[in-house]
Scaffold this active site. Sequence first.
Site: not given
Length: 295
Positions: A183, A243
Amino acid sequence: MTLQAGALVTSKWLAEAMKVQRKMRILDTSWYLPKLRRNAKSEFKKRHITGAAFFDIDQCCDKTSPLDHMLPSESFFADYVGNLGIESDTHVVVYDASDFGAFSAPRVWWMFRVFGHSAVSLLNGGLRNWELEQRPMSDRYVRPTQTEFKASLNRSWIKTYEDILDNLETKKFQVVDARPAGRFRGLDPEPRDNTEPGHIPGSISVPFHSFLSKSGHFLPKEQLQALFAQSGVDLNRPICVSCGSAVTACHVALAAYECGHPGVSVYDGGWSEWFTRAVPEHVISEGRGKHLRLG
């Protein structure tokens, strides 16, 4: 009787503390990404550590924000925590039931600390290892007596979109991204709709699961220090963690605390906010990245 505890406690310590420690509250802080289709509260009702209460990060949050589980106000946090029977001198122990051993619990550990409550520990290994060791479990829940909790927010531990944007030029602090490497690189999909993967310019990738052993325990201090060093993170400089929505970012905060860092800040909006607000050139990706819609 009070047993001494650090940021991490073992299942053996907690089992003993449950017998002798009066001012202690155990919290099941389980939370899962919607695509996992796990209902944390339903699971809690079926099984939890004996005497635990449920802490819901989707309820203890700023409900006026379009972003997921942003920090609430001092008064909201104080009321929410007081309703769980927690006072300012209560030792709080948090855990979650994830397969990782720790997923959402570090976020709640950090929440208590950012609101001025340092008497908080995380059950190292989580419910996963508590069950393996056949420690006391229950499906019974007794609602705690409401108490008074005083919250004092440490605003220096919170970073906004504007802070991160300004830091692209000033480089006053390091930004550490706890999402999985795919990601971060922009190759694997984000779990949220309308959000492409990638990362903030200049940020450092240290996936949250890197801090955990295969058994689901946090690595020993020496291994955590080595991991930070190998990743290019300087523990002598300020650190901000990020995150997707500032949940697993708190693994980095806890690990840095274990290594002696005085206080890691958290970008509460995380990648969810950054991708939405940033200009395309500030979305670094080996994949699709961000494109402005024309017309």
